[in-house]
Design a protein around this motif. Structure first.
Motif, PDB file in Angstrom:
ATOM      1  N   THR A   1       0.838  -1.206   0.000  1.00 40.04           N
ATOM      2  CA  THR A   1       0.000   0.000   0.000  1.00 40.04           C
ATOM      3  C   THR A   1       0.872   1.255   0.000  1.00 40.04           C
ATOM      4  OG1 THR A   1      -0.200  -0.373   2.374  1.00 40.04           O
ATOM      5  CG2 THR A   1      -2.129  -0.845   1.041  1.00 40.04           C
ATOM      6  N   GLY A   2       2.188   1.073  -0.150  1.00 41.17           N
ATOM      7  CA  GLY A   2       3.074   2.233  -0.174  1.00 41.17           C
ATOM      8  C   GLY A   2       3.486   2.713   1.204  1.00 41.17           C
ATOM      9  N   LYS A   3       3.405   1.827   2.192  1.00 45.47           N
ATOM     10  CA  LYS A   3       3.787   2.203   3.557  1.00 45.47           C
ATOM     11  C   LYS A   3       5.244   2.651   3.627  1.00 45.47           C
ATOM     12  CE  LYS A   3       2.887  -1.875   5.274  1.00 45.47           C
ATOM     13  NZ  LYS A   3       2.328  -2.591   4.095  1.00 45.47           N
ATOM     14  N   SER A   4       6.116   1.849   3.025  1.00 43.91           N
ATOM     15  CA  SER A   4       7.545   2.150   3.161  1.00 43.91           C
ATOM     16  C   SER A   4       7.913   3.434   2.411  1.00 43.91           C
ATOM     17  CB  SER A   4       8.399   0.979   2.685  1.00 43.91           C
ATOM     18  OG  SER A   4       8.319   0.845   1.296  1.00 43.91           O
TER      19      SER A   4
ATOM     20  N   VAL B   1       3.195  -3.014  18.809  1.00 45.93           N
ATOM     21  CA  VAL B   1       4.569  -2.574  19.062  1.00 45.93           C
ATOM     22  C   VAL B   1       4.582  -1.222  19.789  1.00 45.93           C
ATOM     23  CG1 VAL B   1       6.838  -2.107  18.043  1.00 45.93           C
ATOM     24  CG2 VAL B   1       5.362  -3.853  17.037  1.00 45.93           C
ATOM     25  N   PHE B   2       3.867  -0.242  19.231  1.00 51.16           N
ATOM     26  CA  PHE B   2       3.773   1.076  19.877  1.00 51.16           C
ATOM     27  C   PHE B   2       2.320   1.535  19.968  1.00 51.16           C
ATOM     28  CE2 PHE B   2       8.237   1.324  18.287  1.00 51.16           C
ATOM     29  CZ  PHE B   2       8.842   1.390  19.529  1.00 51.16           C
ATOM     30  N   PRO B   3       1.558   0.909  20.889  1.00 52.83           N
ATOM     31  CA  PRO B   3       0.143   1.299  21.024  1.00 52.83           C
ATOM     32  C   PRO B   3      -0.014   2.760  21.460  1.00 52.83           C
ATOM     33  CG  PRO B   3       0.777  -0.309  22.714  1.00 52.83           C
ATOM     34  CD  PRO B   3       1.922  -0.197  21.777  1.00 52.83           C
ATOM     35  N   ASP B   4       1.061   3.367  21.997  1.00 52.42           N
ATOM     36  CA  ASP B   4       0.975   4.771  22.423  1.00 52.42           C
ATOM     37  C   ASP B   4       1.577   5.746  21.421  1.00 52.42           C
ATOM     38  OD1 ASP B   4      -0.200   3.969  24.809  1.00 52.42           O
ATOM     39  OD2 ASP B   4       1.756   3.662  25.780  1.00 52.42           O
ATOM     40  N   ALA B   5       1.841   5.284  20.211  1.00 51.88           N
ATOM     41  CA  ALA B   5       2.437   6.168  19.195  1.00 51.88           C
ATOM     42  C   ALA B   5       1.586   7.425  19.032  1.00 51.88           C
ATOM     43  CB  ALA B   5       2.547   5.426  17.859  1.00 51.88           C
ATOM     44  N   GLU B   6       2.265   8.563  18.888  1.00 52.66           N
ATOM     45  CA  GLU B   6       1.547   9.842  18.766  1.00 52.66           C
ATOM     46  C   GLU B   6       0.759   9.918  17.461  1.00 52.66           C
ATOM     47  OE1 GLU B   6       4.593   9.510  19.844  1.00 52.66           O
ATOM     48  OE2 GLU B   6       4.796  10.662  21.702  1.00 52.66           O
ATOM     49  N   LEU B   7       1.312   9.326  16.392  1.00 58.64           N
ATOM     50  CA  LEU B   7       0.603   9.348  15.108  1.00 58.64           C
ATOM     51  C   LEU B   7       0.555   7.942  14.523  1.00 58.64           C
ATOM     52  CD1 LEU B   7      -0.731  11.035  12.814  1.00 58.64           C
ATOM     53  CD2 LEU B   7       1.537  11.176  11.762  1.00 58.64           C
ATOM     54  N   LYS B   8      -0.659   7.523  14.184  1.00 59.39           N
ATOM     55  CA  LYS B   8      -0.834   6.198  13.564  1.00 59.39           C
ATOM     56  C   LYS B   8      -1.540   6.366  12.232  1.00 59.39           C
ATOM     57  CE  LYS B   8      -1.481   3.999  18.063  1.00 59.39           C
ATOM     58  NZ  LYS B   8      -2.380   3.167  18.884  1.00 59.39           N
ATOM     59  N   LEU B   9      -0.932   5.797  11.193  1.00 62.42           N
ATOM     60  CA  LEU B   9      -1.555   5.842   9.876  1.00 62.42           C
ATOM     61  C   LEU B   9      -1.897   4.416   9.466  1.00 62.42           C
ATOM     62  CD1 LEU B   9       0.937   8.248   8.049  1.00 62.42           C
ATOM     63  CD2 LEU B   9      -1.199   8.850   9.227  1.00 62.42           C
ATOM     64  N   PHE B  10      -3.005   4.270   8.787  1.00 64.67           N
ATOM     65  CA  PHE B  10      -3.379   2.962   8.247  1.00 64.67           C
ATOM     66  C   PHE B  10      -3.630   3.136   6.754  1.00 64.67           C
ATOM     67  CE2 PHE B  10      -5.981  -0.769   7.385  1.00 64.67           C
ATOM     68  CZ  PHE B  10      -5.294  -1.733   8.113  1.00 64.67           C
ATOM     69  N   MET B  11      -2.759   2.509   5.958  1.00 64.99           N
ATOM     70  CA  MET B  11      -2.795   2.733   4.512  1.00 64.99           C
ATOM     71  C   MET B  11      -3.611   1.656   3.809  1.00 64.99           C
ATOM     72  SD  MET B  11      -0.122   5.130   4.206  1.00 64.99           S
ATOM     73  CE  MET B  11       0.347   4.856   2.533  1.00 64.99           C
ATOM     74  N   ILE B  12      -4.436   2.099   2.892  1.00 66.61           N
ATOM     75  CA  ILE B  12      -5.169   1.143   2.066  1.00 66.61           C
ATOM     76  C   ILE B  12      -5.118   1.565   0.586  1.00 66.61           C
ATOM     77  CG2 ILE B  12      -6.761   0.418   3.900  1.00 66.61           C
ATOM     78  CD1 ILE B  12      -8.885   2.200   2.613  1.00 66.61           C
ATOM     79  N   ALA B  13      -5.354   0.595  -0.300  1.00 71.73           N
ATOM     80  CA  ALA B  13      -5.433   0.853  -1.740  1.00 71.73           C
ATOM     81  C   ALA B  13      -6.049  -0.396  -2.355  1.00 71.73           C
ATOM     82  CB  ALA B  13      -4.051   1.117  -2.329  1.00 71.73           C
ATOM     83  N   SER B  14      -6.616  -0.279  -3.523  1.00 68.92           N
ATOM     84  CA  SER B  14      -7.259  -1.436  -4.151  1.00 68.92           C
ATOM     85  C   SER B  14      -6.239  -2.544  -4.430  1.00 68.92           C
ATOM     86  CB  SER B  14      -7.934  -1.016  -5.453  1.00 68.92           C
ATOM     87  OG  SER B  14      -6.956  -0.675  -6.402  1.00 68.92           O
ATOM     88  N   ALA B  15      -6.677  -3.801  -4.376  1.00 66.61           N
ATOM     89  CA  ALA B  15      -5.775  -4.947  -4.570  1.00 66.61           C
ATOM     90  C   ALA B  15      -5.087  -4.880  -5.937  1.00 66.61           C
ATOM     91  CB  ALA B  15      -6.534  -6.259  -4.416  1.00 66.61           C
ATOM     92  N   ASP B  16      -5.823  -4.432  -6.932  1.00 65.72           N
ATOM     93  CA  ASP B  16      -5.273  -4.332  -8.285  1.00 65.72           C
ATOM     94  C   ASP B  16      -4.128  -3.328  -8.368  1.00 65.72           C
ATOM     95  OD1 ASP B  16      -6.708  -6.189  -9.757  1.00 65.72           O
ATOM     96  OD2 ASP B  16      -6.963  -4.709 -11.388  1.00 65.72           O
ATOM     97  N   LYS B  17      -4.346  -2.175  -7.778  1.00 66.86           N
ATOM     98  CA  LYS B  17      -3.314  -1.114  -7.756  1.00 66.86           C
ATOM     99  C   LYS B  17      -2.071  -1.620  -7.028  1.00 66.86           C
ATOM    100  CE  LYS B  17      -4.376   2.860  -9.613  1.00 66.86           C
ATOM    101  NZ  LYS B  17      -5.641   3.572  -9.413  1.00 66.86           N
ATOM    102  N   ARG B  18      -2.312  -2.323  -5.916  1.00 67.47           N
ATOM    103  CA  ARG B  18      -1.194  -2.795  -5.104  1.00 67.47           C
ATOM    104  C   ARG B  18      -0.396  -3.851  -5.840  1.00 67.47           C
ATOM    105  NH1 ARG B  18      -2.895  -5.197  -0.485  1.00 67.47           N
ATOM    106  NH2 ARG B  18      -5.089  -5.304  -0.933  1.00 67.47           N
ATOM    107  N   ALA B  19      -1.100  -4.777  -6.479  1.00 67.03           N
ATOM    108  CA  ALA B  19      -0.410  -5.837  -7.217  1.00 67.03           C
ATOM    109  C   ALA B  19       0.367  -5.230  -8.384  1.00 67.03           C
ATOM    110  CB  ALA B  19      -1.419  -6.864  -7.716  1.00 67.03           C
TER     111      ALA B  19
END
Ligand code: C5P
Length: 227
Positions: A14-17, A140-158
């Motif tokens: 999903t482009g996390k890295s 790992v860091f349940p207290d992280a100040e900022l949490k992002l959750f990335m999504i994208a369509s399966a086709d785009k990701r593949a």
């Protein structure tokens, strides 16, 4: 300036890295690619003959966990930290489709997870870290100040993963890459220990139709609200 912890989770490719590296560079933070650590353990299991198409000897892997040392070393040219397994740079080997096909099974093993999570918490203990994975905001860091959750369509990701592999010169078909992305997402979100899920306080980012620049702008706005 105070330092914060940024947790980035989401499905495969999903482009996390990409966002994590951009952010770490911009903020002068450490970037930790936790997927690379699970991939390193998987490569080790393959090299030792503990896992292949027909079998996975979990007990042997667990017994050998103390013989695995994973470390990161910054590569000036690449602009990010590369992963090492027992002192050997394995950045390239861990990105193959073969490793991708075994990694979710290895990542479902609790003993593997607890060892890697401990190391990840150690690496981020002084904050000033951007960490990406599947369970960073939840475990790992349940207290992280900022949490992002990335999504994208399966086709785009593949398509993104396919382009990456082809550019490296790997011989793969779009269909097998798509199947791998879907299989991993299924196993990762259905395992018993630390399944992939969005933390309640994570902000969802759908980048199916966002270019890199607009995505980074959006993320930076979120980061700036934390200072
Ligand atoms: O991020 P990447 O696609 O390289 O991760 C490879 C695999 O490692 C994932 O499919 C998942 O099985 C595992 N993983 C995990 N927990 C993390 C990071 C990765 O289980 N924090």
């Amino acid at each position: 300036l105070k330092k914060i912890t940024i947790a980035i989770d989401g499905f495969s490719s999903t482009g996390k890295s990409t966002v994590a590296k951009q952010l770490a560079k911009h903020l002068g933070y450490i970037y930790v690619d936790t997927g690379a650590m699970y991939r390193a353990v998987t490569l080790f299991a393959m090299q030792q003959g503990f896992i292949d198409k027909d079998h996975f000897n979990v007990d042997k892997l667990i017994a050998a966990l103390d013989n695995i040392t994973i470390s990161f070393k910054f590569n000036e040219t690449a602009g990010f930290a590369e992963v090492y397994l027992n002192g050997v740079n394995i950045e390239k080997e861990i990105r193959t489709l073969e490793v991708s096909q075994f990694v979710s099974q290895v990542a479902a093993v609790s003993e593997v997870r607890s060892q890697l999570v401990k190391q990840q918490q150690q690496m981020g203990k002084d904050k000033g870290v951007v960490m990406d994975g599947r369970d960073i905001g939840t475990v790992v860091f349940p207290d992280a100040e900022l949490k992002l959750f990335m999504i994208a369509s399966a086709d785009k990701r593949a398509q993104r993963r396919f382009d990456e592999l082809i550019n490296r010169g790997d011989k793969v078909s779009f269909e097998e890459v798509l199947k791998n992305v879907e299989d991993r997402d299924y196993v990762d979100s259905h395992r018993e220990d630390s399944p992939l899920r969005k933390a309640d306080d994570a902000i969802e980012i759908d980048n199916s139709d966002l270019d890199l620049e607009s995505q980074f702008k959006k993320v930076l706005e979120l980061v700036n609200t934390k200072f």
